[in-house]
Structures are given as C-alpha cells and as structure tokens.
Design a protein around this motif. Structure first.
Motif, PDB file in Angstrom:
ATOM      1  N   ASP A 163       1.962  12.739  -8.166  1.00 45.80           N
ATOM      2  CA  ASP A 163       3.248  12.426  -8.785  1.00 45.80           C
ATOM      3  C   ASP A 163       4.407  12.808  -7.873  1.00 45.80           C
ATOM      4  N   HIS A 164       4.300  13.951  -7.206  1.00 52.35           N
ATOM      5  CA  HIS A 164       5.351  14.392  -6.274  1.00 52.35           C
ATOM      6  C   HIS A 164       5.509  13.383  -5.144  1.00 52.35           C
ATOM      7  N   ILE A 165       4.400  12.985  -4.550  1.00 48.22           N
ATOM      8  CA  ILE A 165       4.458  12.014  -3.442  1.00 48.22           C
ATOM      9  C   ILE A 165       5.075  10.705  -3.926  1.00 48.22           C
ATOM     10  N   HIS A 166       4.643  10.251  -5.087  1.00 49.16           N
ATOM     11  CA  HIS A 166       5.179   9.007  -5.655  1.00 49.16           C
ATOM     12  C   HIS A 166       6.692   9.119  -5.847  1.00 49.16           C
ATOM     13  N   SER A 167       7.161  10.267  -6.352  1.00 44.64           N
ATOM     14  CA  SER A 167       8.599  10.440  -6.579  1.00 44.64           C
ATOM     15  C   SER A 167       9.376  10.478  -5.267  1.00 44.64           C
ATOM     16  N   ILE A 168       8.799  11.038  -4.217  1.00 43.51           N
ATOM     17  CA  ILE A 168       9.459  11.080  -2.901  1.00 43.51           C
ATOM     18  C   ILE A 168       9.599   9.664  -2.346  1.00 43.51           C
ATOM     19  N   ILE A 169       8.540   8.891  -2.468  1.00 44.09           N
ATOM     20  CA  ILE A 169       8.542   7.529  -1.925  1.00 44.09           C
ATOM     21  C   ILE A 169       9.532   6.637  -2.691  1.00 44.09           C
ATOM     22  N   HIS A 170       9.639   6.852  -3.984  1.00 43.03           N
ATOM     23  CA  HIS A 170      10.475   5.975  -4.800  1.00 43.03           C
ATOM     24  C   HIS A 170      11.847   6.564  -5.107  1.00 43.03           C
ATOM     25  N   SER A 171      12.275   7.547  -4.313  1.00 42.94           N
ATOM     26  CA  SER A 171      13.621   8.116  -4.546  1.00 42.94           C
ATOM     27  C   SER A 171      14.626   7.560  -3.569  1.00 42.94           C
TER      28      SER A 171
ATOM     29  N   GLY B  26      -1.381  14.406   9.667  1.00 38.58           N
ATOM     30  CA  GLY B  26      -0.966  14.883  10.984  1.00 38.58           C
ATOM     31  C   GLY B  26       0.442  14.408  11.304  1.00 38.58           C
ATOM     32  N   PHE B  27       0.725  14.188  12.560  1.00 41.38           N
ATOM     33  CA  PHE B  27       2.056  13.762  13.003  1.00 41.38           C
ATOM     34  C   PHE B  27       3.121  14.766  12.561  1.00 41.38           C
ATOM     35  N   LYS B  28       2.891  16.046  12.815  1.00 44.41           N
ATOM     36  CA  LYS B  28       3.783  17.111  12.358  1.00 44.41           C
ATOM     37  C   LYS B  28       5.234  16.918  12.768  1.00 44.41           C
ATOM     38  N   LEU B  29       5.471  16.373  13.952  1.00 42.76           N
ATOM     39  CA  LEU B  29       6.830  16.305  14.475  1.00 42.76           C
ATOM     40  C   LEU B  29       7.577  15.018  14.121  1.00 42.76           C
ATOM     41  N   GLU B  30       6.917  14.096  13.453  1.00 41.99           N
ATOM     42  CA  GLU B  30       7.570  12.841  13.065  1.00 41.99           C
ATOM     43  C   GLU B  30       8.559  13.101  11.918  1.00 41.99           C
ATOM     44  N   PRO B  31       9.620  12.283  11.823  1.00 41.29           N
ATOM     45  CA  PRO B  31      10.685  12.528  10.833  1.00 41.29           C
ATOM     46  C   PRO B  31      10.402  11.967   9.437  1.00 41.29           C
ATOM     47  N   TYR B  32       9.151  11.978   9.013  1.00 42.48           N
ATOM     48  CA  TYR B  32       8.786  11.472   7.698  1.00 42.48           C
ATOM     49  C   TYR B  32       8.562  12.636   6.744  1.00 42.48           C
ATOM     50  N   PRO B  33       8.668  12.396   5.421  1.00 43.72           N
ATOM     51  CA  PRO B  33       8.423  13.471   4.441  1.00 43.72           C
ATOM     52  C   PRO B  33       7.014  14.049   4.616  1.00 43.72           C
ATOM     53  N   LYS B  34       6.924  15.374   4.445  1.00 46.95           N
ATOM     54  CA  LYS B  34       5.653  16.068   4.686  1.00 46.95           C
ATOM     55  C   LYS B  34       5.301  17.019   3.549  1.00 46.95           C
ATOM     56  N   LEU B  35       4.006  17.098   3.261  1.00 51.67           N
ATOM     57  CA  LEU B  35       3.442  18.172   2.469  1.00 51.67           C
ATOM     58  C   LEU B  35       2.700  19.051   3.455  1.00 51.67           C
ATOM     59  N   VAL B  36       2.878  20.369   3.342  1.00 50.10           N
ATOM     60  CA  VAL B  36       2.192  21.302   4.236  1.00 50.10           C
ATOM     61  C   VAL B  36       1.133  22.042   3.435  1.00 50.10           C
ATOM     62  N   LEU B  37      -0.098  22.008   3.935  1.00 46.51           N
ATOM     63  CA  LEU B  37      -1.172  22.761   3.299  1.00 46.51           C
ATOM     64  C   LEU B  37      -1.190  24.178   3.845  1.00 46.51           C
ATOM     65  N   VAL B  38      -1.241  25.154   2.926  1.00 50.63           N
ATOM     66  CA  VAL B  38      -1.158  26.562   3.287  1.00 50.63           C
ATOM     67  C   VAL B  38      -2.429  27.263   2.837  1.00 50.63           C
ATOM     68  N   ARG B  39      -3.205  27.729   3.813  1.00 53.52           N
ATOM     69  CA  ARG B  39      -4.444  28.440   3.516  1.00 53.52           C
ATOM     70  C   ARG B  39      -4.329  29.926   3.840  1.00 53.52           C
TER      71      ARG B  39
ATOM     72  N   ALA C  64       0.812  -1.219   0.000  1.00 50.34           N
ATOM     73  CA  ALA C  64       0.000   0.000   0.000  1.00 50.34           C
ATOM     74  C   ALA C  64       0.844   1.267   0.000  1.00 50.34           C
ATOM     75  N   MET C  65       0.333   2.263  -0.673  1.00 54.95           N
ATOM     76  CA  MET C  65       0.845   3.625  -0.568  1.00 54.95           C
ATOM     77  C   MET C  65       0.275   4.131   0.751  1.00 54.95           C
ATOM     78  N   ILE C  66       1.125   4.549   1.673  1.00 56.73           N
ATOM     79  CA  ILE C  66       0.658   4.975   2.991  1.00 56.73           C
ATOM     80  C   ILE C  66       0.612   6.493   3.042  1.00 56.73           C
ATOM     81  N   ILE C  67      -0.562   7.019   3.351  1.00 61.96           N
ATOM     82  CA  ILE C  67      -0.734   8.459   3.512  1.00 61.96           C
ATOM     83  C   ILE C  67      -0.988   8.722   4.989  1.00 61.96           C
ATOM     84  N   VAL C  68      -0.204   9.618   5.536  1.00 64.83           N
ATOM     85  CA  VAL C  68      -0.321   9.954   6.954  1.00 64.83           C
ATOM     86  C   VAL C  68      -0.841  11.376   7.067  1.00 64.83           C
TER      87      VAL C  68
END
Length: 165
Positions: free
Chosen positions: A157-165, A92-105, A86-90
């Motif tokens: 596509d960005h998320i996919h490239s991060i996971i597979h880099s 929240g967990f702002k402080l965890e050391p995993y790659p993040k996308l930040v939504l800006v409103r 599975a492609m895992i989408i998380v």
C-alpha cells in the motif's frame, strides 16, 4: 528496494509481486547486480554468440523472450522498456534518484538511510522492529514510515501511494 546484501530484498519483492498479481496488477522487475553476472548458460547458442563478439543477443520461444546486452544499461532506459501498465519494482540502484525503501537488518543499516536520497520508508527485520528506540528514531527524527518485514500488504500500500501521489 535497497539494502545491503542478504537483507531480504528479493524475498520481499517476490511477496509484493504475489500481492499485486493477485489483484490483477502487472508487475515488472529490474535488478542491479553489483557483480558481473552470467545470464546464459555456458555453451548455449546465445552464450556462444555473445562470447564470439555479439554486443547484443536475443532469444525468443513460446515461453518468453530474453535480450542480453554486453554493456551496462541506464536504469531510466530499462524503466522505459517495461510494460506501460506494469508496477515497476527496482532492486538495488542505491544512488538513482527514484523513491526507495531501505531494508534494515542491523543497526549499521540505518547509516544507509542517512546516506541515500529519496528514501520513502524503512522495512525492519523483527530483531530491529522490537527495538522501540530505533523505530522512534526512524519515525520521529528521520520522519520515515516504518514497516515490519512481514507486513507485505502495508508495504504494498505504501509503494502504491508513492507511485500514485
């Protein structure tokens, strides 16, 4: 996927699930809730079990299985429990050391990008996207890819490239 409350995280995640599912990709999600939540409906058997003192409760039926722990679980453990294909989408967990996308409103949300580690991109609401100086700050000064909120395919596509880099 991180961002302050009401930034569109869940909506974007649902759209990403649609994109990947349409391509035959299995998707798993893990959500952090900053508040307490009640998974079982009050009075159900599993609710009664947990409120009688069970520290772990599971229910299974033809349409699925749910497991509820009466304790917080580490993100790394939850990830290890997800299906291996599975492609895992998380969310929240702002402080965890995993790659993040930040939504800006709003402009204030940019501070969150500066505070967090492992930010790989910013996803901007239309009113922020229209402000070229903010996009430039993110793209040039902060060296981040920037996506418009509704550009689901490019975000996927960005998320996919991060996971597979």
């Amino acid at each position: 996927m991180v961002g302050y409350k009401n930034r569109g995280k869940t909506n974007l995640i649902c759209r990403l699930i649609d994109v990947w599912s349409a391509k035959g990709q299995s998707v798993a999600t893990i959500k952090h809730d900053a508040h307490q939540f009640e998974f079982d409906r009050k009075g159900s058997d599993t609710w009664l079990h947990r409120h009688s003192g069970a520290s772990w409760s599971a229910i299974t039926a033809e349409n699925g299985t749910a497991v509820v722990y009466n304790q917080k679980e580490q993100l790394s453990h939850l990830i290890s429990m997800a299906p291996s294909d599975a492609m895992i989408i998380v969310e929240g967990f702002k402080l965890e050391p995993y790659p993040k996308l930040v939504l800006v409103r709003s402009i204030e949300d940019i501070e969150l990008i500066e505070e967090l580690n492992s930010v790989t991109a910013a996803v901007l609401w239309p009113e922020i996207w229209e402000r070229a100086e903010l996009r430039t700050k993110l793209e040039v000064a902060m060296r981040l890819p920037v996506f418009e909120l509704d550009d689901t395919e490019r975000i996927a596509d960005h998320i996919h490239s991060i996971i597979h880099s």
